[in-house]
Design an enzyme around this catalytic site. Structure first.
Site, mmCIF file in Angstrom:
data_model
loop_
_atom_site.group_PDB
_atom_site.id
_atom_site.type_symbol
_atom_site.label_atom_id
_atom_site.label_comp_id
_atom_site.label_asym_id
_atom_site.label_seq_id
_atom_site.Cartn_x
_atom_site.Cartn_y
_atom_site.Cartn_z
ATOM 1 N N GLU A 137 11.979 -2.558 11.206
ATOM 2 C CA GLU A 137 11.588 -1.516 10.260
ATOM 3 C C GLU A 137 10.539 -0.644 10.972
ATOM 4 O OE1 GLU A 137 9.619 -3.175 6.806
ATOM 5 O OE2 GLU A 137 10.682 -1.784 5.500
ATOM 6 N N GLY A 181 6.597 -6.271 -0.662
ATOM 7 C CA GLY A 181 5.900 -6.207 0.624
ATOM 8 C C GLY A 181 6.847 -6.593 1.738
ATOM 9 N N SER A 182 6.287 -7.075 2.829
ATOM 10 C CA SER A 182 7.110 -7.372 4.008
ATOM 11 C C SER A 182 7.908 -8.659 3.823
ATOM 12 C CB SER A 182 6.203 -7.498 5.230
ATOM 13 O OG SER A 182 5.307 -8.572 5.034
ATOM 14 N N GLU A 194 10.807 -8.033 -3.471
ATOM 15 C CA GLU A 194 11.239 -6.704 -3.009
ATOM 16 C C GLU A 194 10.680 -6.550 -1.605
ATOM 17 O OE1 GLU A 194 13.188 -4.600 -4.503
ATOM 18 O OE2 GLU A 194 13.267 -5.410 -6.533
ATOM 19 N N LEU A 195 11.508 -6.805 -0.585
ATOM 20 C CA LEU A 195 10.986 -6.946 0.775
ATOM 21 C C LEU A 195 11.407 -5.788 1.676
ATOM 22 C CD1 LEU A 195 11.629 -10.805 0.961
ATOM 23 C CD2 LEU A 195 9.618 -9.594 0.104
ATOM 24 N N TRP A 241 0.819 -1.219 0.000
ATOM 25 C CA TRP A 241 0.000 0.000 0.000
ATOM 26 C C TRP A 241 0.846 1.260 0.000
ATOM 27 C CZ3 TRP A 241 1.843 2.425 4.127
ATOM 28 C CH2 TRP A 241 2.300 1.654 5.202
ATOM 29 N N ASN A 242 2.159 1.162 0.242
ATOM 30 C CA ASN A 242 2.893 2.423 0.448
ATOM 31 C C ASN A 242 3.185 3.190 -0.847
ATOM 32 O OD1 ASN A 242 4.853 0.573 -0.288
ATOM 33 N ND2 ASN A 242 6.365 1.283 1.189
ATOM 34 N N CYS A 298 10.252 1.506 2.006
ATOM 35 C CA CYS A 298 11.198 0.427 2.308
ATOM 36 C C CYS A 298 12.632 0.939 2.313
ATOM 37 C CB CYS A 298 11.041 -0.675 1.279
ATOM 38 S SG CYS A 298 11.171 -0.045 -0.389
ATOM 39 N N LYS A 317 -2.616 -8.302 -7.868
ATOM 40 C CA LYS A 317 -3.375 -8.142 -6.628
ATOM 41 C C LYS A 317 -2.771 -6.991 -5.823
ATOM 42 C CE LYS A 317 -3.166 -9.265 -2.363
ATOM 43 N NZ LYS A 317 -3.905 -8.150 -1.789
ATOM 44 N N PRO A 318 -3.436 -5.830 -5.834
ATOM 45 C CA PRO A 318 -2.927 -4.709 -5.025
ATOM 46 C C PRO A 318 -3.256 -4.927 -3.551
ATOM 47 C CG PRO A 318 -4.981 -4.095 -6.098
ATOM 48 C CD PRO A 318 -4.667 -5.488 -6.569
ATOM 49 N N ALA A 319 -2.659 -4.115 -2.677
ATOM 50 C CA ALA A 319 -2.945 -4.197 -1.243
ATOM 51 C C ALA A 319 -4.413 -3.854 -0.986
ATOM 52 C CB ALA A 319 -2.046 -3.229 -0.488
HETATM 53 P P1 NAP Z 1 2.555 -6.871 3.367
HETATM 54 O O1 NAP Z 1 1.707 -6.954 4.574
HETATM 55 O O2 NAP Z 1 3.619 -7.881 3.196
HETATM 56 O O3 NAP Z 1 1.560 -6.874 2.131
HETATM 57 C C1 NAP Z 1 2.021 -6.733 0.806
HETATM 58 C C2 NAP Z 1 1.023 -7.361 -0.137
HETATM 59 O O4 NAP Z 1 0.973 -8.763 0.114
HETATM 60 C C3 NAP Z 1 -0.403 -6.856 0.026
HETATM 61 O O5 NAP Z 1 -1.012 -6.830 -1.236
HETATM 62 C C4 NAP Z 1 -1.020 -7.921 0.902
HETATM 63 O O6 NAP Z 1 -2.411 -8.025 0.752
HETATM 64 C C5 NAP Z 1 -0.357 -9.149 0.300
HETATM 65 N N1 NAP Z 1 -0.405 -10.332 1.153
HETATM 66 C C6 NAP Z 1 -0.308 -10.438 2.487
HETATM 67 N N2 NAP Z 1 -0.400 -11.740 2.861
HETATM 68 C C7 NAP Z 1 -0.568 -12.464 1.731
HETATM 69 C C8 NAP Z 1 -0.741 -13.838 1.436
HETATM 70 N N3 NAP Z 1 -0.758 -14.767 2.390
HETATM 71 N N4 NAP Z 1 -0.914 -14.217 0.154
HETATM 72 C C9 NAP Z 1 -0.905 -13.301 -0.834
HETATM 73 N N5 NAP Z 1 -0.752 -11.983 -0.631
HETATM 74 C C10 NAP Z 1 -0.571 -11.562 0.638
HETATM 75 O O7 NAP Z 1 3.300 -5.460 3.266
HETATM 76 P P2 NAP Z 1 2.664 -4.003 3.373
HETATM 77 O O8 NAP Z 1 2.401 -3.742 4.820
HETATM 78 O O9 NAP Z 1 1.558 -3.816 2.388
HETATM 79 O O10 NAP Z 1 3.880 -3.113 2.840
HETATM 80 C C11 NAP Z 1 4.906 -2.705 3.642
HETATM 81 C C12 NAP Z 1 6.125 -3.598 3.461
HETATM 82 O O11 NAP Z 1 6.519 -3.586 2.095
HETATM 83 C C13 NAP Z 1 7.331 -3.072 4.218
HETATM 84 O O12 NAP Z 1 8.011 -4.147 4.824
HETATM 85 C C14 NAP Z 1 8.188 -2.447 3.121
HETATM 86 O O13 NAP Z 1 9.550 -2.385 3.435
HETATM 87 C C15 NAP Z 1 7.914 -3.348 1.982
HETATM 88 N N6 NAP Z 1 8.228 -2.684 0.710
HETATM 89 C C16 NAP Z 1 9.325 -3.094 0.007
HETATM 90 C C17 NAP Z 1 9.668 -2.460 -1.173
HETATM 91 C C18 NAP Z 1 10.869 -2.886 -1.953
HETATM 92 O O14 NAP Z 1 10.970 -2.494 -3.113
HETATM 93 N N7 NAP Z 1 11.781 -3.676 -1.395
HETATM 94 C C19 NAP Z 1 8.879 -1.410 -1.659
HETATM 95 C C20 NAP Z 1 7.773 -1.018 -0.921
HETATM 96 C C21 NAP Z 1 7.457 -1.672 0.263
HETATM 97 P P3 NAP Z 1 -3.437 -7.302 1.781
HETATM 98 O O15 NAP Z 1 -3.146 -5.867 1.701
HETATM 99 O O16 NAP Z 1 -4.755 -7.681 1.209
HETATM 100 O O17 NAP Z 1 -3.139 -7.880 3.132
#
Ligand code: NAP
Length: 485
Positions: free
Chosen positions: A386, A233-234, A255-256, A156-157, A289, A180-182
Site C-alpha cells: 500500500e 487501520g492497517s 476495515e484494513l 488518522w486518514n 485505503c 480511541k482515535p489515532a
Molecule cells: P494503524 O497504524 O493500524 O493505526 C490505526 C489505529 O490503531 C490508530 O488509532 C492506532 O493508534 C491504533 N493502534 C495501533 N497499534 C495498536 C495496538 N497495539 N492496540 C490498539 N490500537 C492500536 O493505521 P493508520 O496508519 O492510522 O491508518 C492507515 C491504515 O488504515 C492503512 O493501512 C489504511 O488502508 C487503513 N484504512 C482502512 C480503511 C478501511 O475502511 N478499510 C479506512 C481507512 C484506513 P496510534 O495512532 O496511537 O498508533
C-alpha cells in the site's frame, strides 16, 4: 486555526459525560503536518482511564438499549444536525491536525455526518423474524439485540468519518462505545464527543480518549465487558488486535489495508478514466485505503492514458491545506513521506521511469510532488505494498484474463476499479475481481447507503448501508414450546 466556536477544541478525555485530564497529568502534542508546529496538547490516557471508560459504557448500557428505537434515532439525528451546523469549524480542525485540503475536510464532515443521518433512520428498522417451526406445538421467533459495549479504534486518514461510521450504527442499535482515535488526529474525535454531549446523549453512552496506544488497546481487547471491537487501520495492527480479542472471543469488524487495482481497458472512455484516476489516486494525497494503488493499463491505450494523466497531474497544486486552492496537502508526517520516497527509489532502481513529480516539495518535509511511474512490474514494492502517497504506478497488460490475474495477485481485497464500455466485459471482470468493492467507470465509491468493506486480508464486516447495522446486533432465537397443550 480560527474557530467560530472555540468550545469545539477539546483536549481532555470524555468519560462518563465529563471532561477530564489524564490521571498522570501527562499530555501529547498534536502536530500540524503542514507546518510541523504543535496545535494542542491532548490528555495522554492509559490503562486506568480506559477501565473507567469501559465501566461507564457498561453502566450506561442497560438504560440506553432499553430506550425505544425512535428515541435513540432522535439523539443520533441531533448529533447529525449539530455536526452539519459545525461543518466549517470541524473542517478547519481536521485540516490543522491531518493536513488534507480544506475542501476535502468539508467533504469529509458531510460524508461522516451522513452515516449519522443514515443510521438514525435505520435505528427504526431493526426487524426480527418468525420462522416456520418443525412441529405444531412450537413457534420460532428471532429478535435482534445490541451486542453491548463496543470498542472503536480509528486511523488518522479520515479522523471524522471513520468514527461516525462506527458510532452511528452502534448507538442506533443500542450499544455504548469507548473510542480511541489515532494519536496523530485526536481533535476531530474529541470534537465529536463534545457534540454528543451537546446532543444530550446520556453520560457513558459515548466515551472518547486518546493516549498510550498499547495500554488503551490492551485494556479494550482484554476486557470481558467489551463485547465487540470495530477497527479501521492497517492489516498488521488488525491481525494483532484479532489475536488479542481471541481471549474473550469478542466479535470483530476489521476495515484494513488495500492495494486497489485501477484497470483501463482499450475500449474505455479515456477522459472519464483520467478523471476517475485523479479522484481515486490523489485524494487525501493518496492516503486512503481505497486509493488506486496499481494502474493496470491495456497496451493499446497505455501511452495515450499516460500522457493524459500526466497533463491532469500537472494541474494539481501542492500546498498547506488551509489554502482554498490546494489540491495536494502534506502527508501525515515526514516519516510517511520518507517511506513513499523509498518506494519510488525501489521502482526506479528496477527500471521504472518517473515521468512527473516524485520529489520532496520545497514547501516542507511532509510534502511530496504528485507522481506517475511508468514501466512498473509486479516485482516492485509499489505493486505489492500500500503506497499511501500521491504516486500512480502504471503497468501494461495485454488481455482481459491477464488484467484480472494481476489485479487479484495480492493479499488485499478492498476496493477495485475498472473502465470499459463493453457490457459483457463489465460483467466478466466485475465478477472476476476478488474485492469487496468494484467501481465500474467510477473513481469515487464511498457513500453511506453502500456497504463498505473488504475481502481477504482487507478485513471482515461491512460499514454503512443496511448491512452496517448487522455488525452491532446479535440474533436471539426464542423457541416457544408446548403451544398445543
Ligand atoms: P494503524 O497504524 O493500524 O493505526 C490505526 C489505529 O490503531 C490508530 O488509532 C492506532 O493508534 C491504533 N493502534 C495501533 N497499534 C495498536 C495496538 N497495539 N492496540 C490498539 N490500537 C492500536 O493505521 P493508520 O496508519 O492510522 O491508518 C492507515 C491504515 O488504515 C492503512 O493501512 C489504511 O488502508 C487503513 N484504512 C482502512 C480503511 C478501511 O475502511 N478499510 C479506512 C481507512 C484506513 P496510534 O495512532 O496511537 O498508533
Amino acid at each position: 486555526m480560527q474557530l467560530q466556536d472555540a468550545g469545539l477544541l477539546k483536549t481532555g478525555a470524555y468519560i462518563d459525560g465529563k471532561w477530564q485530564a489524564a490521571d498522570s497529568g501527562e499530555t501529547t502534542a498534536v502536530i500540524n503536518p503542514a507546518t510541523g508546529q504543535s496545535i494542542a496538547e491532548v490528555a495522554r490516557c492509559g490503562h486506568a482511564e480506559t477501565q473507567q471508560a469501559i465501566a461507564a459504557a457498561d453502566r450506561a448500557l442497560a438504560d440506553w438499549r432499553a430506550r425505544p428505537a425512535a428515541e435513540r434515532s432522535r439523539y443520533v439525528r441531533k448529533l447529525f444536525d449539530l455536526m452539519m451546523a459545525a461543518q466549517e469549524d470541524l473542517a478547519q480542525l481536521m485540516t490543522a491536525e491531518q493536513g488534507k485540503p480544506i475542501t476535502e475536510s468539508r467533504g469529509e464532515i458531510a460524508y461522516g455526518a451522513s452515516f449519522l443521518e443514515w443510521f438514525a433512520e435505520e435505528a427504526k428498522r431493526v426487524y426480527g423474524d418468525t420462522i416456520p417451526a418443525p412441529s405444531a406445538d412450537k413457534r420460532i421467533v428471532c429478535t435482534r439485540q445490541p451486542v453491548g459495549v463496543v470498542a472503536c479504534i480509528t486511523p488518522w486518514n479520515f479522523p471524522n468519518a471513520m468514527l461516525t461510521r462506527k458510532i452511528g450504527p452502534a448507538l442506533a442499535s443500542g450499544c455504548t462505545v469507548v473510542c480511541k482515535p489515532a494519536g496523530a488526529t485526536p481533535l476531530s474525535a474529541l470534537a465529536i464527543a463534545e457534540l454528543a454531549d451537546r446532543a444530550g446523549i446520556p453520560p457513558g453512552v459515548v466515551n472518547v480518549l486518546a493516549g498510550k496506544t498499547g495500554e488503551i488497546g490492551e485494556a479494550l481487547t482484554s476486557s470481558p465487558r467489551v463485547r465487540k471491537l470495530t477497527f479501521t487501520g492497517s492489516t498488521e495492527v488488525g491481525k494483532e488486535l484479532i489475536r488479542a480479542c481471541a481471549g474473550t472471543v469478542k466479535r470483530t469488524s476489521m476495515e484494513l489495508g488495500g492495494n486497489a487495482p485501477f484497470i483501463v481497458f482499450d475500449d474505455a472512455d479515456l477522459d472519464a478514466a483520467v478523471v476517475g484516476a485523479i479522484a481515486s489516486k490523489y485524494r487525501n494525497a493518496g492516503q486512503t485505503c481505497v486509493c488506486a494503488n496499481r494502474m493496470l493499463i491495456q497496451r493499446g491505450v497505455y501511452e495515450e492514458f499516460a500522457t493524459r494523466l500526466e497533463a491532469a497531474v500537472a494541474q494539481l497544486r501542492v500546498g498547506d491545506g488551509v489554502d482554498e486552492q490546494t489540491t495536494i496537502g502534506p502527508l501525515i508526517d515526514r516519516q510517511a513521506a520518507d517511506s513513499v520516497l523509498e518506494m519510488i527509489d525501489d521502482a526506479t532502481r528496477q527500471g521504472a521511469r518517473l515521468v512527473i513529480g516524485g520529489r520532496r516539495s520545497d514547501i516542507g518535509d511532509a510534502f511530496i510532488e504528485p507522481a506517475i511511474l511508468t514501466g512498473v512490474t509486479d516485482q516492485m514494492r509499489v505493486f505489492r505494498e500500500e503506497i499511501f502517497g500521491p504516486v500512480a504506478p502504471l503497468i501494461a497488460f495485454d488481455t482481459e484474463a491477464e488484467a484480472i490475474a494481476l489485479a487479484n495477485d495480492t493479499e488485499f481485497g478492498l476496493a477495485s476499479y475498472f473502465y470499459s464500455r463493453d457490457i459483457g466485459r463489465i460483467w466478466r471482470v466485475a465478477e472476476g475481481l476478488d474485492y469487496g468493492i468494484v467501481g465500474i467507470n467510477e473513481g469515487l465509491i464511498s457513500n453511506a447507503a453502500a456497504p463498505f468493506g473488504g475481502m481477504k486480508e482487507s478485513g471482515n464486516g461491512r460499514e454503512g448501508s443496511r448491512y452496517g447495522m448487522d455488525e452491532y446486533l446479535e440474533i436471539k432465537y426464542m423457541c416457544l414450546g408446548g403451544l398445543d397443550r
